[in-house]
Enzyme design. Structure first.
Site, PDB file in Angstrom:
ATOM      1  N   SER A  11       9.624  -9.697   8.297  1.00 48.93           N
ATOM      2  CA  SER A  11       9.728  -9.141   6.955  1.00 48.93           C
ATOM      3  C   SER A  11      10.392 -10.163   6.033  1.00 48.93           C
ATOM      4  O   SER A  11      11.528 -10.577   6.276  1.00 48.93           O
ATOM      5  CB  SER A  11      10.553  -7.852   6.969  1.00 48.93           C
ATOM      6  OG  SER A  11       9.977  -6.894   7.824  1.00 48.93           O
TER       7      SER A  11
ATOM      8  N   ASN B 129      14.250 -10.101   4.602  1.00 48.15           N
ATOM      9  CA  ASN B 129      15.116  -9.396   5.538  1.00 48.15           C
ATOM     10  C   ASN B 129      16.103 -10.391   6.138  1.00 48.15           C
ATOM     11  O   ASN B 129      15.706 -11.364   6.781  1.00 48.15           O
ATOM     12  CB  ASN B 129      14.271  -8.748   6.636  1.00 48.15           C
ATOM     13  CG  ASN B 129      15.081  -7.833   7.548  1.00 48.15           C
ATOM     14  OD1 ASN B 129      16.250  -8.086   7.818  1.00 48.15           O
ATOM     15  ND2 ASN B 129      14.444  -6.777   8.017  1.00 48.15           N
TER      16      ASN B 129
ATOM     17  N   TYR C  90       2.394  -2.126   0.073  1.00 49.94           N
ATOM     18  CA  TYR C  90       2.967  -3.040   1.075  1.00 49.94           C
ATOM     19  C   TYR C  90       2.777  -2.460   2.477  1.00 49.94           C
ATOM     20  O   TYR C  90       2.366  -3.155   3.412  1.00 49.94           O
ATOM     21  CB  TYR C  90       4.442  -3.242   0.754  1.00 49.94           C
ATOM     22  CG  TYR C  90       5.193  -4.206   1.627  1.00 49.94           C
ATOM     23  CD1 TYR C  90       5.356  -5.538   1.243  1.00 49.94           C
ATOM     24  CD2 TYR C  90       5.792  -3.797   2.814  1.00 49.94           C
ATOM     25  CE1 TYR C  90       6.072  -6.435   2.030  1.00 49.94           C
ATOM     26  CE2 TYR C  90       6.514  -4.677   3.608  1.00 49.94           C
ATOM     27  CZ  TYR C  90       6.651  -5.996   3.207  1.00 49.94           C
ATOM     28  OH  TYR C  90       7.355  -6.874   3.982  1.00 49.94           O
TER      29      TYR C  90
ATOM     30  N   ALA D 213      -0.791  -2.562   3.677  1.00 48.14           N
ATOM     31  CA  ALA D 213      -1.185  -3.926   4.056  1.00 48.14           C
ATOM     32  C   ALA D 213      -0.723  -4.244   5.470  1.00 48.14           C
ATOM     33  O   ALA D 213      -1.397  -4.967   6.210  1.00 48.14           O
ATOM     34  CB  ALA D 213      -0.608  -4.935   3.070  1.00 48.14           C
ATOM     35  N   GLU D 214       0.425  -3.706   5.874  1.00 50.68           N
ATOM     36  CA  GLU D 214       0.962  -3.942   7.222  1.00 50.68           C
ATOM     37  C   GLU D 214       0.359  -3.022   8.276  1.00 50.68           C
ATOM     38  O   GLU D 214       0.315  -3.371   9.464  1.00 50.68           O
ATOM     39  CB  GLU D 214       2.477  -3.718   7.225  1.00 50.68           C
ATOM     40  CG  GLU D 214       3.298  -4.756   6.531  1.00 50.68           C
ATOM     41  CD  GLU D 214       4.783  -4.543   6.764  1.00 50.68           C
ATOM     42  OE1 GLU D 214       5.483  -5.527   7.047  1.00 50.68           O
ATOM     43  OE2 GLU D 214       5.238  -3.376   6.674  1.00 50.68           O
TER      44      GLU D 214
ATOM     45  N   TYR E 262       9.703  -6.052  17.201  1.00 48.58           N
ATOM     46  CA  TYR E 262      10.544  -5.997  16.006  1.00 48.58           C
ATOM     47  C   TYR E 262      11.944  -5.646  16.491  1.00 48.58           C
ATOM     48  O   TYR E 262      12.144  -5.288  17.650  1.00 48.58           O
ATOM     49  CB  TYR E 262       9.994  -4.936  15.053  1.00 48.58           C
ATOM     50  CG  TYR E 262      10.391  -5.098  13.595  1.00 48.58           C
ATOM     51  CD1 TYR E 262      10.059  -6.245  12.874  1.00 48.58           C
ATOM     52  CD2 TYR E 262      11.075  -4.089  12.932  1.00 48.58           C
ATOM     53  CE1 TYR E 262      10.393  -6.380  11.544  1.00 48.58           C
ATOM     54  CE2 TYR E 262      11.419  -4.209  11.598  1.00 48.58           C
ATOM     55  CZ  TYR E 262      11.085  -5.355  10.914  1.00 48.58           C
ATOM     56  OH  TYR E 262      11.442  -5.490   9.579  1.00 48.58           O
TER      57      TYR E 262
END
Length: 250
Positions: free
Chosen positions: A47, A50, A190, A193-194, A214
């Protein structure tokens, strides 16, 4: 390859990587654990903006991932950043400039982390905009956008995810009084899109299976899992925890 994971009763694996650093890997579900054990492909999502994704942390994640998986893709999110900054109140020009700088800085940190790997490491670096040109991505993205328009539960899950993100943002109070709707729209774009990579990385990147790695589990995963129809059968998710003594917070 790293030494085999040691799994405790709670299902959390502790893997020792190339630097003999203990990394905790928590599978999202038993099905995800099965895909994780196959170690065919890992997606490390980064990200932009981040503070967790320092060069140090990225290097540790990559050393662990390339020591375990046959192939690793690093994808950083660069789409719709300008829209988010514009919704925060920046001028269009400033928002575009800041988005470009943020993506460039993120790519540079990733590149420097990759440079610390052996030359034989099987790792690829892509931006989300790079992925958006792939046939698999376009197909999955179109399918999910269409589904969100007709499936009220999926639409609500996506809206709730964005609302949680806004509520956790330090600028939420100002956003609620000025531009909250614009921020929500930008955040939703957003997320969408992910979403192809969260739900169907094997289809997007043409891999037999994939584990999205993650540092935490995104709230939307629970809703997607419950709905069932949008989750690729060979898609897994895992939370990869770097130990406090080694992890670096910006």
């Amino acid at each position: 390859m790293s030494e085999p994971d040691r799994t405790d009763a709670a299902g959390t694996a502790r893997a020792t990587g190339p630097e003999q650093t203990e990394v905790e890997v928590e599978a999202f579900s038993p099905a995800c654990r099965q895909v994780l054990e196959r170690s065919e492909h890992a997606l490390i999502g980064v990200s932009t903006g981040n503070s967790y994704f320092t060069q140090h942390n990225l290097a540790m994640l990559l050393k662990w991932a390339t020591g375990r998986f046959d192939l690793v893709d690093v994808v950083f999110a660069d789409l719709h950043l300008a829209d988010i900054y514009a919704a925060d109140g920046y001028t269009s020009q400033h928002a575009a400039s800041r988005a470009t700088k943020t993506a460039r800085d993120t790519r540079r940190r990733i590149r420097r982390a990759v440079e610390q790997l052996p030359s034989t490491a099987a790792v690829r670096v892509r931006s989300l905009s790079d992925c958006a040109t792939l046939p698999g991505y376009r197909e999955v993205h179109a399918r999910l956008e269409s589904a969100r328009g007709r499936d009220r539960e999926l639409a609500q899950i996506c809206d709730d995810h964005v609302a949680r993100w806004l509520d956790s943002d330090s600028q939420t109070a100002a956003a609620r009084s000025d531009g909250y709707d614009a921020r929500h729209r930008a955040g939703l774009a957003y997320l969408m899109a992910e979403l192809p990579l969260l739900a169907a990385t094997p289809e997007v990147l043409d891999t037999p299976s994939s584990v999205c790695c993650y540092h935490t589990f995104m709230p939307i995963l629970h809703g997607l899992r419950r709905l069932g129809g949008y989750w690729h059968p060979e898609q897994a998710h895992a939370a990869v925890h770097l130990p406090p003594r080694a992890a670096e917070a910006a």
